[in-house]
Design an enzyme around this catalytic site. Structure first.
Site, short mmCIF file in Angstrom:
data_model
loop_
_atom_site.label_atom_id
_atom_site.label_comp_id
_atom_site.label_asym_id
_atom_site.label_seq_id
_atom_site.Cartn_x
_atom_site.Cartn_y
_atom_site.Cartn_z
N TYR A 99 0.69 -1.23 0.19
CA TYR A 99 -0.10 -0.03 -0.10
C TYR A 99 0.86 1.25 -0.12
CZ TYR A 99 0.64 1.05 5.00
OH TYR A 99 1.18 1.28 6.26
N LYS A 136 6.34 -1.76 2.01
CA LYS A 136 5.34 -1.12 2.67
C LYS A 136 4.32 -2.09 2.31
CE LYS A 136 3.05 3.49 3.47
NZ LYS A 136 3.11 3.33 4.75
N GLU A 150 11.28 2.68 14.35
CA GLU A 150 10.69 3.98 13.70
C GLU A 150 9.34 3.91 14.53
OE1 GLU A 150 9.37 3.12 9.67
OE2 GLU A 150 9.60 0.85 10.07
N LEU A 160 10.90 1.45 7.21
CA LEU A 160 10.16 1.92 6.06
C LEU A 160 11.25 3.31 5.56
CD1 LEU A 160 8.01 1.37 4.09
CD2 LEU A 160 7.00 3.45 5.25
#
Ligand code: PDD
Length: 283
Positions: free
Chosen positions: A33, A148, A180, A205
């Site tokens: 996505y 992702k 993260e 990411l």
């Protein structure tokens, strides 16, 4: 105006949009996505999001059904049809619909493509004025976090813990270092004004907002240092913040109950948020 979404080549009312139960996104989280911000009715840094979508798809062997120009046209049409001024465009591509079997479906199985918009106040967000609190949780994810993937169960659990604690985000850590946020990139600013964020690797990411903020910082004479930092270092930092397409630059004022920077959004973070908003409005 009723909400219009996009499914496999058609713009349809939200209530009529359905996906077959054999969709591999549903059965295996076998999909990718992207989320792009919309500000003043225009997509922000969208080509970079589409480039990351293309990379994510190629890393797991799903054919990208559209080129950048076609994706952009579809996103813009969706934004227009929904009269969206500020918020997000969500895009998802799965490996398509086939009888349940772990290995890839037969050659030629078309990917499923879904897009929808969400209205959201991203620019004049009151949380950015107050500053966000975060908790930290162990990073329970797989080893290819640079992709992702829609397999977001670890983030769902992390962010539910944050919601239950009444805070805005969960920062994940591994081997003592912050990786993260549940849906954002983590930054700190040291006492000597260095902006610190973890270097890119398969552990996190590659944030599109991260990249833009680093570029803006450097263009404005600020120092960016890419290295991992611990939760303790973050708690003792001069400032902290996180970045994402849905939060832009969000000041962090508390980590696991410890105040950061006197419990107020810091001046450098405010400056970076302003620089980012200026860039986003010009895009
Ligand atoms: N999330 N890290 C993770 C795990 C993310 O899910 C996101 C974005 C980011 C920030 O990336 P970017 O700056 O490109 O938005 C970092 C989106 C917004 C989401 O899942 O809704």
């Amino acid at each position: 105006m009723s909400r219009i979404v996009y499914v496999n080549g058609r713009f349809v009312p939200f209530e009529e949009a359905t996906i077959p139960i054999m969709d591999r996104g549903f059965l295996f989280a076998d999909g990718i996505y992207e989320v792009s911000a919309v500000l003043d009715g225009r997509l922000v840094d969208n080509e970079a999001h589409l480039a990351r979508l293309d990379r994510s798809l190629s890393e797991i062997g799903i054919r990208n059904p559209h080129g950048i120009a076609e994706w952009t046209r579809l996103e813009e049409e969706l934004v227009t049809r929904n009269g969206l001024k500020e918020g997000l465009v969500y895009m998802e591509v799965t490996r398509g619909v086939a009888e349940r079997d772990f290995a890839f479906p037969p050659e030629g199985t078309p990917p499923t493509v879904v897009m929808f918009t969400q209205a959201k106040t991203v620019s004049a967000n009151p949380l950015a004025e107050r500053g966000a609190k975060v908790i930290t949780v162990e990073d329970l994810r797989w080893k290819r976090r640079d992709i992702k993937s829609v397999a977001l169960l670890a983030q769902v659990l992390a962010k539910q813990q944050a919601a239950a604690a009444g805070v805005a985000e969960a920062w994940m850590h591994e081997d003592g270092f912050v990786t993260e946020g549940g849906s954002s990139t983590a930054f700190i600013i040291t006492e000597d004004n260095r902006i610190v964020t973890r270097p890119l690797s398969t552990a996190l990411l590659p944030g599109i907002t991260r990249r833009a903020v680093m570029r803006l910082a450097e263009e404005n004479g600020l120092t960016v240092e890419e290295r991992a930092f611990t939760v303790a270092e973050a708690q003792a930092a001069a400032e902290a913040f996180f970045t994402s397409a849905s939060a832009f630059v969000m000041p962090v004022i508390e980590i696991d109950g410890t105040r950061v920077g006197g419990g107020q959004p810091g001046p450098m973070t405010r400056r970076l948020r302003d620089l980012y908003l200026e860039m986003a409005r010009a895009s």
